[in-house]
Design a protein around this motif. Structure first.
Motif, PDB file in Angstrom:
ATOM      1  N   ILE A 125       0.832  -1.204   0.000  1.00 14.10           N
ATOM      2  CA  ILE A 125       0.000   0.000   0.000  1.00 14.10           C
ATOM      3  C   ILE A 125       0.866   1.253   0.000  1.00 14.10           C
ATOM      4  CG2 ILE A 125      -1.690   1.304   1.360  1.00 14.10           C
ATOM      5  CD1 ILE A 125      -2.790  -1.371   2.332  1.00 14.10           C
ATOM      6  N   THR A 126       1.870   1.287   0.849  1.00 14.05           N
ATOM      7  CA  THR A 126       2.816   2.403   0.895  1.00 14.05           C
ATOM      8  C   THR A 126       4.155   1.917   1.423  1.00 14.05           C
ATOM      9  OG1 THR A 126       3.363   4.518   1.943  1.00 14.05           O
ATOM     10  CG2 THR A 126       1.842   3.072   3.136  1.00 14.05           C
ATOM     11  N   ARG A 127       5.220   2.417   0.838  1.00 12.23           N
ATOM     12  CA  ARG A 127       6.562   2.005   1.257  1.00 12.23           C
ATOM     13  C   ARG A 127       6.929   2.595   2.617  1.00 12.23           C
ATOM     14  NH1 ARG A 127       8.884   3.758  -2.826  1.00 12.23           N
ATOM     15  NH2 ARG A 127      10.129   5.521  -2.112  1.00 12.23           N
ATOM     16  N   HIS A 128       6.221   3.633   3.012  1.00 11.43           N
ATOM     17  CA  HIS A 128       6.516   4.287   4.285  1.00 11.43           C
ATOM     18  C   HIS A 128       5.242   4.394   5.121  1.00 11.43           C
ATOM     19  CE1 HIS A 128      10.724   5.389   3.620  1.00 11.43           C
ATOM     20  NE2 HIS A 128      10.383   5.602   2.356  1.00 11.43           N
ATOM     21  N   PRO A 129       4.781   3.261   5.654  1.00  8.06           N
ATOM     22  CA  PRO A 129       3.529   3.278   6.419  1.00  8.06           C
ATOM     23  C   PRO A 129       3.613   4.105   7.692  1.00  8.06           C
ATOM     24  CG  PRO A 129       4.642   1.150   6.637  1.00  8.06           C
ATOM     25  CD  PRO A 129       5.360   1.901   5.567  1.00  8.06           C
ATOM     26  N   GLN A 130       4.804   4.218   8.279  1.00 11.62           N
ATOM     27  CA  GLN A 130       4.901   4.990   9.517  1.00 11.62           C
ATOM     28  C   GLN A 130       4.604   6.469   9.286  1.00 11.62           C
ATOM     29  OE1 GLN A 130       8.818   3.764  10.914  1.00 11.62           O
ATOM     30  NE2 GLN A 130       7.872   2.436  12.431  1.00 11.62           N
ATOM     31  N   LEU A 131       4.995   6.986   8.135  1.00  8.45           N
ATOM     32  CA  LEU A 131       4.652   8.374   7.801  1.00  8.45           C
ATOM     33  C   LEU A 131       3.151   8.569   7.822  1.00  8.45           C
ATOM     34  CD1 LEU A 131       4.979  11.243   6.606  1.00  8.45           C
ATOM     35  CD2 LEU A 131       5.079  10.151   4.337  1.00  8.45           C
ATOM     36  N   TRP A 132       2.427   7.683   7.138  1.00  9.21           N
ATOM     37  CA  TRP A 132       0.982   7.864   7.022  1.00  9.21           C
ATOM     38  C   TRP A 132       0.268   7.527   8.321  1.00  9.21           C
ATOM     39  CZ3 TRP A 132      -0.304  10.897   3.348  1.00  9.21           C
ATOM     40  CH2 TRP A 132       0.526  10.991   2.229  1.00  9.21           C
ATOM     41  N   GLY A 133       0.818   6.603   9.100  1.00 11.14           N
ATOM     42  CA  GLY A 133       0.259   6.358  10.421  1.00 11.14           C
ATOM     43  C   GLY A 133       0.362   7.600  11.290  1.00 11.14           C
ATOM     44  N   GLN A 134       1.510   8.278  11.211  1.00 11.46           N
ATOM     45  CA  GLN A 134       1.677   9.508  11.991  1.00 11.46           C
ATOM     46  C   GLN A 134       0.752  10.607  11.495  1.00 11.46           C
ATOM     47  OE1 GLN A 134       4.216  10.098  14.843  1.00 11.46           O
ATOM     48  NE2 GLN A 134       2.271  11.177  14.959  1.00 11.46           N
ATOM     49  N   VAL A 135       0.611  10.736  10.174  1.00  3.14           N
ATOM     50  CA  VAL A 135      -0.290  11.752   9.617  1.00  3.14           C
ATOM     51  C   VAL A 135      -1.720  11.519  10.095  1.00  3.14           C
ATOM     52  CG1 VAL A 135      -1.361  12.595   7.476  1.00  3.14           C
ATOM     53  CG2 VAL A 135       1.128  12.279   7.591  1.00  3.14           C
ATOM     54  N   ILE A 136      -2.174  10.266  10.019  1.00  2.00           N
ATOM     55  CA  ILE A 136      -3.549   9.948  10.438  1.00  2.00           C
ATOM     56  C   ILE A 136      -3.738  10.243  11.919  1.00  2.00           C
ATOM     57  CG2 ILE A 136      -5.243   8.093  10.703  1.00  2.00           C
ATOM     58  CD1 ILE A 136      -3.917   6.781   8.214  1.00  2.00           C
TER      59      ILE A 136
END
Length: 239
Positions: A125-136
């Motif tokens: 889904i995304t190579r950097h899931p931690q970025l999007w987890g933090q954004v959410i």
């Protein structure tokens, strides 16, 4: 000084804490190849944890104690259904934040910590899931709290994770070369972009892992402990 102004000491203290954490966390990540050659992967991971975890804990405690500082930009807590939305987004954020690196034996340095190249599960889904987890997570909590202190904290956390995207890709390419470049070409930073482009399939069975059960238990525990966090943070804020 009034805690409900644009210029509060707590906001600048939070900026300093965020910078300190970012420098320590990303700086130690940069030093990983050099440090592992000299002290070994396990000892490096223990040192990394001894530095990063207290700083992260301090950030969380300070945020909880001062989350209502600054200007109240909006007040939406009385909006019907918003609480459920915030909790839903928070739970979703943890699904992105943790399973990508959820090898507890390596985290605890029982097994030799490694940098793993893979493109399964959430990495499709995304190579950097931690970025999007933090954004959410930041969107959910900023929406709920609506203060300038929370907004500033969220912008700082997201900025650090955006830097981490560049920094992580650079470190992986330096370490793995063509193998990482091949994965980079088949994955995306933007969620679902690689799937939409036909570079990745979405295989739901890859999400049937114990790590996600652990995340669900963790979210339930956080929900149960929230009232206690508020009580502790109120006591700290009164000091």
């Amino acid at each position: 000084m009034d805690a409900h102004t644009w210029q509060t000491p707590s906001q600048w203290i939070m900026v300093g804490l965020l910078l300190l954490f970012a420098i320590a966390h990303s700086g130690l990540a940069s030093l990983r190849p050099w440090a592992e050659k000299r002290i070994g992967a396990r000892l490096y991971r223990i040192f990394f944890a001894l530095v990063s975890l207290p700083l992260a804990t301090g950030l969380i405690v300070y945020f909880l104690a001062h989350r209502y500082d600054g200007v109240q930009l909006w007040q939406l807590q009385g909006v019907p259904g918003l609480s459920a939305i915030v909790w839903g987004l928070s739970a979703l954020s943890f699904l992105f934040l943790y399973p990508a690196t959820f090898n507890l034996l390596e985290i605890a340095a029982i097994q030799k910590p490694e940098i793993h190249l893979y493109e399964t599960g959430i990495i499709r889904i995304t190579r950097h899931p931690q970025l999007w987890g933090q954004v959410i997570w930041c969107v959910a909590h900023t929406l709920w709290l609506g203060t300038s202190f929370t907004l500033l904290t969220s912008l700082g956390l997201i900025a650090h994770h955006c830097f981490g995207v560049w920094h992580g890709d650079r470190r992986w390419e330096n370490r793995h070369g063509e193998a990482f470049r091949a994965i980079k070409a088949r994955t995306s930073i933007i969620p679902f972009k690689a799937i939409w482009q036909g570079k990745q399939p979405l295989l739901w069975h890859e999400f049937l892992r114990p790590a996600y059960v652990g995340v669900a238990v963790f979210v339930a525990l956080i929900w149960w402990l929230h009232p206690y966090f508020y009580g502790i943070s109120t006591a700290i804020g009164a000091l």
